[in-house]
Design an enzyme around this catalytic site. Sequence first.
Site, PDB file in Angstrom:
ATOM      1  N   GLY A 122      -4.085  -0.408   3.659  1.00 23.37           N
ATOM      2  CA  GLY A 122      -3.340   0.784   3.004  1.00 23.37           C
ATOM      3  C   GLY A 122      -3.853   0.800   1.467  1.00 23.37           C
ATOM      4  O   GLY A 122      -3.930  -0.121   0.712  1.00 23.37           O
ATOM      5  N   TYR A 123      -3.948   2.264   1.125  1.00 26.57           N
ATOM      6  CA  TYR A 123      -4.191   2.346  -0.527  1.00 26.57           C
ATOM      7  C   TYR A 123      -3.258   3.273  -1.223  1.00 26.57           C
ATOM      8  O   TYR A 123      -3.210   3.634  -2.144  1.00 26.57           O
ATOM      9  CB  TYR A 123      -5.648   3.092  -0.515  1.00 26.57           C
ATOM     10  CG  TYR A 123      -5.672   4.312   0.309  1.00 26.57           C
ATOM     11  CD1 TYR A 123      -6.121   4.333   1.608  1.00 26.57           C
ATOM     12  CD2 TYR A 123      -5.455   5.618  -0.248  1.00 26.57           C
ATOM     13  CE1 TYR A 123      -6.081   5.378   2.315  1.00 26.57           C
ATOM     14  CE2 TYR A 123      -5.383   6.661   0.615  1.00 26.57           C
ATOM     15  CZ  TYR A 123      -5.781   6.432   1.857  1.00 26.57           C
ATOM     16  OH  TYR A 123      -6.054   7.612   2.541  1.00 26.57           O
ATOM     17  N   GLY A 124      -2.315   3.871  -0.271  1.00 22.56           N
ATOM     18  CA  GLY A 124      -1.175   4.630  -0.721  1.00 22.56           C
ATOM     19  C   GLY A 124       0.115   4.342  -0.497  1.00 22.56           C
ATOM     20  O   GLY A 124       0.421   3.352  -0.863  1.00 22.56           O
ATOM     21  N   SER A 125       0.736   5.236   0.133  1.00 20.01           N
ATOM     22  CA  SER A 125       2.232   4.803   0.371  1.00 20.01           C
ATOM     23  C   SER A 125       2.372   3.633   1.389  1.00 20.01           C
ATOM     24  O   SER A 125       3.424   2.934   1.448  1.00 20.01           O
ATOM     25  CB  SER A 125       3.022   5.889   1.165  1.00 20.01           C
ATOM     26  OG  SER A 125       2.279   6.131   2.447  1.00 20.01           O
TER      27      SER A 125
ATOM     28  N   GLU B 232       1.413   9.245   9.697  1.00 23.14           N
ATOM     29  CA  GLU B 232       0.132   9.960   8.807  1.00 23.14           C
ATOM     30  C   GLU B 232      -0.583  11.036   9.471  1.00 23.14           C
ATOM     31  O   GLU B 232      -1.609  11.508   9.103  1.00 23.14           O
ATOM     32  CB  GLU B 232      -0.922   8.732   8.852  1.00 23.14           C
ATOM     33  CG  GLU B 232      -0.622   7.487   8.253  1.00 23.14           C
ATOM     34  CD  GLU B 232      -0.198   7.673   6.809  1.00 23.14           C
ATOM     35  OE1 GLU B 232      -0.819   8.326   6.082  1.00 23.14           O
ATOM     36  OE2 GLU B 232       0.583   6.746   6.225  1.00 23.14           O
TER      37      GLU B 232
HETATM   38  C1  SIN Z   1      -2.434   5.026   2.955  1.00 26.50           C
HETATM   39  O1  SIN Z   1      -1.443   4.547   2.227  1.00 26.50           O
HETATM   40  O2  SIN Z   1      -3.276   3.776   3.207  1.00 26.50           O
HETATM   41  C2  SIN Z   1      -2.444   6.105   3.527  1.00 26.50           C
HETATM   42  C3  SIN Z   1      -2.127   7.324   2.656  1.00 26.50           C
HETATM   43  C4  SIN Z   1      -0.421   7.436   2.440  1.00 26.50           C
HETATM   44  O3  SIN Z   1       0.198   7.386   3.410  1.00 26.50           O
HETATM   45  O4  SIN Z   1      -0.178   7.566   1.481  1.00 26.50           O
END
Ligand code: SIN
Length: 187
Positions: free
Chosen positions: A25-28, A99
Amino acid sequence: MPLNTVDINRQRGHFSDREQLWLFGYGSLIFKVDFPFRDCRPAYIRDWSRRFWQGSHDHRGTPEAPGRVATLIREPGACCVGMAYLITPAVFEHLDMREKNGYLRFSTPLTFTDDRAPDQEDGLVYIATEDNAAFLGPAAEEDIARHIARAQGPSGPNRDYLLNLADALRTLGADDEHVFAIERYLR
Ligand code: SIN
């Protein structure tokens, strides 16, 4: 590519046959963990940069007034810090829905930054590529901040997404100039 990627991700099936797998995970997915997991470890992936270049029609904006959320852009030599979660494929049903606004499942090598073994694994990451219908693309960070300041959607103000992510990245010790520059303009 259709606006809703649920069916494509089901067909892609990455890691669906595994008993468990690592999700990066890199965002939310770093700050809003609404799914079960067996373990979590800080990690990074190489050759990708986090950018607020993806439109959000369903979480932090609407189809008429999309928000701006994170995706990954290919950049040789870059390093994207995030959080990895050990999940079972049963969680895909929830994640694919969450997603669905342009993100596709990809497999990626990931490197853990804690001191446990192993320090590398193959994992899965959701990326909204440039050919998805909600993609907004690059803009100056000041303009991105202005856009984020006025957007909101069913999951809440777009601003909260950016600020929660910036806080979580600081906790992880990540140095992300793009995110922190947008944060400075927003604050
Ligand atoms: C993530 O967080 O890895 C995917 C992008 C998101 O859902 O913000």
